[in-house]
Design an enzyme around this catalytic site. Structure first.
Site: not given
Length: 262
Positions: A43, A178, A65
């Site tokens: 990742d 996030m 991503k």
């Protein structure tokens, strides 16, 4: 099935948590998995140094991503994981933090099970706990916090998680992952609960060379984060435990000194 011209290797998958960013924070078991990999699907936010432990013959595939870059959907990643396992052997699915903390690790585990490919899970240090700890902020501390929440700042629909509204009502430490883009909205939620003076820390790129921390209170953290030019990836920590951070204690000491002089 044995591939022509290539030694047969049993298909298997390891879901491996790399930790918050510092390559030295991976587990010993995790390093052993990397050293036995035939394929590594990794990742974003994975330190390049970790890939040095991968054998020379192994295939390394970036499937990260990040915000604004979704070249690989979860469906594509799932399929690649199975195809590589069936054709090459041991696939290490290398994920930041811990695979089961907002890492969609269980979705990958289930997909592998549906295709009868055995899976081993190796946990990683979650940034939600490890990064505050590295900054000397305990997520729980006697007399200050008896529990903690780990909440996503932004849901799949792009809205602030409803859990934050509930968490803001509690006395627990609230760690938001996030959530930097939603900082103003999240701060407003805590303000609506009368928690203007609640200590807050924002930690950017925790455990890496780009780490940056800013401390303040709910009432001024938005302004302070802008002044410090904090950027993603970053996590937010709301709670009295933030008052234990050296920088926060220094701010309070200086403030008390000014008040005393007045």
């Amino acid at each position: 099935m044995k591939s022509k011209g290539r030694e047969y290797r049993e298909a298997r998958i390891t879901l491996l948590g790399a930790g918050p960013g510092d390559p030295e924070l991976i587990t010993l078991k995790g390093l052993k998995a990397l050293e036995s990999a035939d394929v590594v699907l990794y990742d974003a936010l994975i330190g390049d140094k970790l890939l040095d432990y991968v054998p020379a013959h192994a295939i390394k595939v970036y499937v990260g991503k990040r915000s604004g870059d979704h070249s690989y959907s979860q469906e594509v990643v799932n399929r690649l994981m199975i195809d590589y396992a069936l054709n090459f052997g041991h696939v290490v699915r290398l994920k930041g933090g811990d695979p089961f903390v907002f890492g969609r690790g269980y979705e990958e585990l289930e997909f592998a099970r549906q295709h009868d490919v055995p899976v081993t899970v190796i946990p990683g240090i979650s940034s939600s706990i490890g990064v505050p700890g590295l900054q000397q902020i305990p997520v729980t501390h006697r007399g200050l916090s008896e529990s903690f929440w780990v909440v996503t700042g932004t849901t799949a629909s792009g809205t602030v998680s409803k859990d934050i509204y509930i968490a803001a009502q509690s006395e627990a430490t609230v760690i938001v992952l996030m959530g930097l883009k939603k900082l103003s909205e999240i701060v407003a939620i805590f303000m609506s609960e009368g928690k203007h003076q609640l200590p807050v820390a924002i930690i950017q790129s925790g455990s890496t060379d780009n780490e940056k921390t800013v401390c303040g209170c709910v009432s001024d953290i938005v302004e302070k984060s802008k002044e410090a030019q904090i950027g993603a990836p970053a996590l937010l920590v709301f709670g009295e435990v933030v008052s234990l951070h050296p920088a926060f204690k220094k701010v309070i000491k200086n403030y008390a000194s000014v008040i005393g002089e007045g």
